[in-house]
Scaffold this motif. Structure first.
Motif: not given
Length: 598
Positions: A433-441
């Motif tokens: 989920x951290x990867x998705x957060x980084x992607x959204x950032x």
């Protein structure tokens, strides 16, 4: 479609490359009459001595489960008939019919199957030979099956629910349910047991009249005879074998409608129907919330199956998610937490069920998204104490440790012997989920939301892999994200977080003037955990872990799957657990957690 077989050639007599043969001035191969004759005789001798390829285990060559699944055909549909005596400690009589389309020339057909006795096999209506090789059932039809030909395989067999702790049938207090992830459907019925080969399903369950049977999909007209009843369910959309679900027990089916008139049917122990009604009524709102995030629900129906059994996990079986009763009845977990777990499994219907992983290394796509929407929902319902940013910041602190333990998100370490569900480590939950957060950032909120909707729409009812996600994300964002994903999905270390240069990995020294992150205490010999409801320590745990109830503050320890949880090693620091909450046995040294979704 089945994956191509990924094995190196082991044939020591493979043809010599043409460049090693003598050539004439023009570059063509040069043959002398005597040499040609000698080679011809040698070829004839070789043909005379050649043996047919050995029959035995096959496998698709999946990096994490190399012997799971089979090549040479595409499964189109399953029709599984089960005859339940009313005793969940006795084998069921069963017949499984599989319609397949050959993708190559076939003289043998391999299926995955274990924990049952095969009585007879027919292929195309004709008797066929069968041999058991480990967990592979090798069939020999009475005729050659040509590429593109469709044939129906009918197998009369038993299905043994006497659990060995490695998935398949789940024995409840009043009957049976299924928990097939990741590799256990073939311990219930013969199949091509890999998520890349999805098919339509029909289940026909015959049981004593006083019991209720429910399965994936929607019901057809039931039939009754001599005190027994046959329940028939059929899916309208293709399904991976690991998502199959059959429930048999003293259950009530609670019917209602969701958004757009979607049929919702929940299956609960009849004795607990009133006590569970409050939770069942939450699903329509959960469904509407998810549809606002990612678009229309992808299947013909949905509901929750609440099993009176200790599982330690919840499971996203297609159209009918599995939950253990204790999560709803311990009265120690806050409502926002229970609801967020329900949303986690609902989100899987889009991410993991409708869009299935091509390989098990792509499972991060399932769990990252389910954890993402679980976290968003918890933030909305639980307030600032469970904010998404705080959870992701903690995940960032832990991520390097999770990668060291379980591998990077898209290249997880293989499970250990006898621990096939060991791929479900913290790195595939909050770590992904951290990867998705980084992607959204990186690409912004609007582009991220468009990507999420485009992903489930483009790959609906299909299979997809990490490269598909990278390609679509780059297309939606209007920039090449290959390098970004290479670092975040395959790197041994977690890259810097876009927009948060102050975030630190655990153990990294903070620069002067930077705020310190929240204090997190590590579990004994294991990774740190994030605070959970009522102060309980919560940490992602492997699917299928053993469970037990523990009083508040009781010491717990990891245990072999299926074993009771015991006291912690002398001197180990153990976080308190809510009174009466389900306690998960985790990896060695990990802290226990209540009601963790999987």
């Amino acid at each position: 479609m089945p994956l191509p077989l990924r094995r190196p050639s082991r044939d020591p007599g493979r043809p010599v490359p043409a460049r090693a043969l003598p050539r004439g001035p023009s570059g063509g191969l040069r043959w002398t009459g005597r040499r040609a004759a000698a080679l011809g005789l040698a070829a004839l001798a070789t043909l005379g001595m050649a043996e047919p390829p050995p029959r035995g285990p096959q496998g698709l060559g999946d990096r994490l489960f190399p012997m799971l699944g089979n090549t040479g055909y595409d499964a189109l549909s399953y029709d599984v008939s089960l005859d339940y005596s009313g005793h969940n400690d006795q084998p069921l009589d069963a017949t499984t019919e599989i319609t397949v389309r050959a993708t190559t020339e076939l003289d043998h057909i391999n299926l995955d199957f274990a924990r049952g006795t095969v009585r007879s096999v027919k292929i195309g209506g004709l008797p066929a030979a069968h041999e058991q090789h480990g967990e592979d059932l090798v069939l020999t039809p009475a005729f050659h099956v040509s590429r593109g030909q469709e044939v129906t395989i009918s197998i009369a067999h038993t299905s043994d629910p006497r659990a060995k702790g490695d998935g398949g049938w789940l024995r409840t207090s009043d009957g049976l349910a299924m928990a097939n992830q990741a590799d256990a459907a073939h311990r219930v019925f013969p199949c091509n047991d890999h998520p890349s080969d999805k098919a339509l399903f029909t289940f026909r369950i015959t049981a004593p009249q006083e019991l209720t049977a429910v399965a994936n999909g929607l019901p057809l007209s039931p039939g009754a005879r001599a005190g027994r009843r046959t329940w028939t369910y059929r899916t309208s959309h293709p399904m991976a074998t690991e998502l199959a679900q059959v429930s048999i027990g003293k259950s009530s089916v609670v019917l209602r409608h969701g958004p757009h008139g979607l049929p919702l049917r929940d299956v609960v122990p009849t004795a607990d129907r009133a006590a569970l009604a409050h939770w069942l009524a939450k699903t329509p709102a959960h469904m509407a919330w998810m549809e606002r995030k990612v678009g229309p629900f992808p299947f013909e129906a949905y509901g929750v199956l609440i099993a009176n059994a200790r599982t330690g996990f919840e499971l996203e079986t297609q159209t009918l998610s599995l939950f253990e009763k204790a999560m709803f009845t311990t009265h120690q977990l806050p409502g926002w937490y229970v609801e967020s777990v329900m949303v986690h499994e609902l989100a899987h219907q889009w991410f993991g069920d409708s869009v299935s992983p091509r390989r098990w290394s792509d499972v991060w796509l399932n769990e990252a998204h389910a954890t993402w929407y679980e976290s968003l929902y918890a933030e909305e319902k639980g307030g600032s104490r469970v904010s998404l940013e705080a959870r992701m910041r903690h995940a960032y602190q832990e991520s390097d440790g999770w990668r060291a333990e379980g591998g990077p998100p898209a290249a997880p370490k293989a499970p250990g012997p006898g621990q096939k569900i060991g791929i479900f480590r913290p790195i595939v939950y909050d770590g992904s989920a951290l990867v998705l957060y980084a992607l959204r950032q990186k690409i912004g909120f609007a582009a991220f939301d468009r990507l999420e909707r485009a992903w489930v729409e483009r790959h609906r009812d299909g299979v997809a892999d990490t490269s598909d996600f990278v390609q679509l994300a780059s297309q939606v964002a209007g920039q090449d994200l290959t390098g970004f994903f290479q670092e975040w999905l395959y790197g041994d270390r977690t890259p810097p977080m876009p927009g948060h240069p102050e975030w630190q990995h655990k153990g990294a020294a903070a620069k002067p003037g930077q705020p310190k992150g929240p204090a997190v205490s590590p579990g004994p010999h294991g990774p740190a955990v994030r605070p959970g409801p009522h102060g309980a320590a919560v940490s992602p745990v492997p699917k299928g872990a053993a469970v037990s109830a523990a009083p508040r503050g009781a010491a717990v320890n990891s245990a072999p799957r299926g074993a009771a949880v015991s006291s912690a090693p002398k001197g180990a620091a153990v976080s308190p657990v809510p009174k009466g909450a389900a306690v998960h046995s985790a990896s060695k040294g990990a802290v226990a957690t209540p009601g963790k979704p999987v």
